[in-house]
Write an enzyme that holds these catalytic residues in place. Structure first.
Site, PDB file in Angstrom:
ATOM      1  N   LYS A   1       0.846  -1.204   0.000  1.00  0.00           N
ATOM      2  CA  LYS A   1       0.000   0.000   0.000  1.00  0.00           C
ATOM      3  C   LYS A   1       0.882   1.255   0.000  1.00  0.00           C
ATOM      4  CE  LYS A   1      -0.237  -0.104   5.057  1.00  0.00           C
ATOM      5  NZ  LYS A   1      -1.027  -0.584   6.205  1.00  0.00           N
TER       6      LYS A   1
ATOM      7  N   ARG B   1     -10.415  -0.212  15.334  1.00  0.00           N
ATOM      8  CA  ARG B   1     -10.346   0.521  14.072  1.00  0.00           C
ATOM      9  C   ARG B   1     -11.297  -0.192  13.120  1.00  0.00           C
ATOM     10  NH1 ARG B   1      -4.569   1.366  11.125  1.00  0.00           N
ATOM     11  NH2 ARG B   1      -5.133  -0.647  10.231  1.00  0.00           N
TER      12      ARG B   1
ATOM     13  N   HIS C   1      -6.243  -7.449  13.046  1.00  0.00           N
ATOM     14  CA  HIS C   1      -5.022  -6.614  13.037  1.00  0.00           C
ATOM     15  C   HIS C   1      -4.706  -6.192  14.472  1.00  0.00           C
ATOM     16  CE1 HIS C   1      -2.009  -4.175  11.104  1.00  0.00           C
ATOM     17  NE2 HIS C   1      -2.592  -3.014  11.307  1.00  0.00           N
TER      18      HIS C   1
ATOM     19  N   TYR D   1      14.971  30.627   7.041  1.00  0.00           N
ATOM     20  CA  TYR D   1      13.852  31.430   7.559  1.00  0.00           C
ATOM     21  C   TYR D   1      13.826  31.487   9.085  1.00  0.00           C
ATOM     22  CZ  TYR D   1      11.821  31.178   2.852  1.00  0.00           C
ATOM     23  OH  TYR D   1      11.602  31.266   1.509  1.00  0.00           O
TER      24      TYR D   1
ATOM     25  N   CYS E   1      13.096  24.356   4.264  1.00  0.00           N
ATOM     26  CA  CYS E   1      12.202  25.172   3.442  1.00  0.00           C
ATOM     27  C   CYS E   1      11.458  24.267   2.449  1.00  0.00           C
ATOM     28  CB  CYS E   1      12.994  26.225   2.681  1.00  0.00           C
ATOM     29  SG  CYS E   1      14.122  27.159   3.728  1.00  0.00           S
ATOM     30  N   MET E   2      10.676  24.886   1.570  1.00  0.00           N
ATOM     31  CA  MET E   2       9.878  24.074   0.648  1.00  0.00           C
ATOM     32  C   MET E   2      10.758  23.231  -0.281  1.00  0.00           C
ATOM     33  SD  MET E   2       6.849  25.179  -2.001  1.00  0.00           S
ATOM     34  CE  MET E   2       5.810  25.917  -0.751  1.00  0.00           C
ATOM     35  N   ASP E   3      11.861  23.822  -0.740  1.00  0.00           N
ATOM     36  CA  ASP E   3      12.668  23.152  -1.766  1.00  0.00           C
ATOM     37  C   ASP E   3      14.114  22.926  -1.362  1.00  0.00           C
ATOM     38  OD1 ASP E   3      10.453  23.665  -3.695  1.00  0.00           O
ATOM     39  OD2 ASP E   3      11.077  25.732  -3.316  1.00  0.00           O
TER      40      ASP E   3
ATOM     41  N   ARG F   1       1.241 -10.557   7.291  1.00  0.00           N
ATOM     42  CA  ARG F   1       1.167  -9.382   6.414  1.00  0.00           C
ATOM     43  C   ARG F   1       2.319  -8.446   6.774  1.00  0.00           C
ATOM     44  NH1 ARG F   1      -3.837  -9.706   8.911  1.00  0.00           N
ATOM     45  NH2 ARG F   1      -3.331  -7.763   9.981  1.00  0.00           N
TER      46      ARG F   1
HETATM   47  C1  LIG Z   1      -0.280  -1.632   6.835  1.00  0.00           C
HETATM   48  C2  LIG Z   1      -0.839  -2.876   7.310  1.00  0.00           C
HETATM   49  C3  LIG Z   1      -0.029  -3.993   7.553  1.00  0.00           C
HETATM   50  C4  LIG Z   1       1.474  -3.942   7.496  1.00  0.00           C
HETATM   51  O1  LIG Z   1       1.958  -3.351   8.678  1.00  0.00           O
HETATM   52  P1  LIG Z   1       3.528  -3.307   8.980  1.00  0.00           P
HETATM   53  O2  LIG Z   1       3.606  -2.850  10.380  1.00  0.00           O
HETATM   54  O3  LIG Z   1       4.107  -2.303   8.019  1.00  0.00           O
HETATM   55  O4  LIG Z   1       4.049  -4.659   8.743  1.00  0.00           O
HETATM   56  C5  LIG Z   1      -0.636  -5.192   7.878  1.00  0.00           C
HETATM   57  N1  LIG Z   1      -1.969  -5.272   7.982  1.00  0.00           N
HETATM   58  C6  LIG Z   1      -2.786  -4.219   7.789  1.00  0.00           C
HETATM   59  C7  LIG Z   1      -4.253  -4.376   7.929  1.00  0.00           C
HETATM   60  C8  LIG Z   1      -2.254  -2.981   7.462  1.00  0.00           C
HETATM   61  O5  LIG Z   1      -3.060  -1.933   7.281  1.00  0.00           O
END
Ligand SMILES: *Cc1c(COP(=O)(O)O)cnc(C)c1O
Length: 394
Positions: A43, A141, A173, A275, A327-329, A229
């Site tokens: 992702k 969540r 999760h 700045y 700064c920005m750049d 995951r």
């Molecule tokens: C992002 C995410 C992960 C991966 O998490 P890491 O800590 O980067 O391994 C696994 N499961 C879900 C649902 C996530 O949103």
């Protein structure tokens, strides 16, 4: 060769991504969690590393699954020709479910409305959806709360009986996997076990159970189930930096951020820098200008005052600190009497084994986590791939 900005082969600044590191990290993680399989989470443009090249490198390292948050990311992978198991887990009502089914993307439901919409898309397209049911085992969540779990399972099993969906996964999760021994880890594991048992008694026959993220992959073997995951660890960063470094567990960072100095000049003592004059030279000194700023993803929180400590930058073999405001750049580094000239390479972060600061050092200096450091670098900065042959379709 130029890219979409018309930039040539030697950009003034770049995000360099070592695809061999991603491949090797995934292989290392696969060996560690086996017999569980690895889903590499790609992702957010593969945590800033580049969606498609990172996905292919992960597959070369043995990832049999890929995971994304939103469906658009999964569809982009398919459009690029990436095959294999692929799951997208974050959706809102009205999602492009039919496209997901046509592209053979596994989908997830946390509530009955999602099952209903997915089943409708299956009826329309004549394709059976591969569906994962998500439990909120305590993160608070996404996922169905424990009280709503039996209804979610029942809704899905009804759709399964009609041939519209196949419940292939049950998952959840973790909230505190980055704190080994936190009581939430045990209580979430217990809640997950219980919900899986309940779903089986209702008639579910899932292919895969999955709970672990990177932190749990590294520190909670009991939580591996059939599939882990892993996101951050695949990119060679530690999700539990207070306990283990990437090198401790055989991982190496894939991303480095590099630039070439735009200007080097000698200034007198008392020179205010950038700045607000947050930083002031305490003696005659050499200032170096780095052509990267917050518009490129360098956090403004990495700014350094005369008293405070800015984020680290490797210049001429010495780790210096950001001097004054980012700064920005652009931003400035005080080199004292070091020898440097315009065009010299500087490294914001990369591989500590090569003497470079790490993304974790930047996270520490900026009051955030390494996840946020690597994901924030902007499209204005070109990605330069090392080991690019790994990005070719296999
Ligand atoms: C992002 C995410 C992960 C991966 O998490 P890491 O800590 O980067 O391994 C696994 N499961 C879900 C649902 C996530 O949103």
């Amino acid at each position: 060769m130029t890219d979409e900005y018309g930039r040539g082969p030697v950009p003034h600044a770049q995000v360099r991504v070592d695809l061999a590191a991603i491949r090797d990290n995934v292989a290392e993680l696969s060996a560690r969690v086996g017999p569980a399989a690895v889903m590499t989470v790609v992702k957010a443009d593969a945590y800033g590393h580049g969606l498609v090249p990172a996905a292919r490198a992960a597959q070369a390292g043995g990832a049999t699954w890929l995971g994304t948050a939103v469906l658009a990311e999964a569809l982009a992978l398919r459009a690029a020709g990436v095959t294999g198991r692929l799951m997208a887990w974050l959706s809102a009502p009205g999602e492009r479910w039919a496209d997901a089914l046509a592209a053979d993307v596994d989908v997830s439901a946390s509530a009955p409305w999602a099952v209903t919409e997915i089943a409708a898309a299956a009826r329309e397209t004549g394709r059976t959806a591969r569906l994962h049911l998500k439990l909120d085992s305590g993160l608070g969540r996404s996922g169905a709360p424990v009280t709503a779990w039996p209804e979610l399972v029942e809704t899905a099993l009804k759709a399964q009986a009609e041939g519209l969906v196949e419940v292939v996964g049950l998952w959840s999760h973790l909230a505190c996997a980055d704190e080994p021994g936190h009581p939430a880890n045990a209580s979430q594991s217990a809640a997950f076990h219980e919900a899986v048992g309940l779903a089986r008694r209702q008639g579910a026959r899932p292919e895969v159970l999955h709970l672990a993220n990177s932190a749990a992959a590294l520190t909670m073997p009991d939580a591996h189930f059939d599939l882990v995951r892993v996101g951050l660890a695949a990119y060679g960063l530690s999700p539990v930096p207070q306990a283990v470094t990437p090198a401790d567990v055989g991982l190496r960072p894939a991303m480095s951020v590099r630039a070439r100095l735009a200007l080097v000049k000698r200034v007198p003592a008392g020179q205010g820098v950038s700045y607000g004059h947050l930083y002031r030279t305490d003696r005659e000194s050499t200032l170096a200008l780095v052509p990267l700023g917050y518009a490129d993803g360098v956090p403004r929180h990495g700014s350094g005052g005369s008293a405070g400590v800015g984020a680290p930058v490797l210049v001429s073999g010495v780790t210096r600190r950001v001097a004054g405001r980012v700064c920005m750049d652009q931003f400035v580094v005080d080199l004292r009497d070091d020898d440097a000239r315009a065009g010299d390479e500087v490294v914001l972060f990369g591989d500590p084994a090569a003497g470079e600061p790490s993304a974790q050092h930047w996270a520490g200096a900026c009051g955030t986590i390494s996840y946020e450091i690597v994901t924030r670098f902007a499209p204005r900065l070109p990605r330069v791939y090392v080991g690019a042959d790994l990005a070719e379709p296999r």
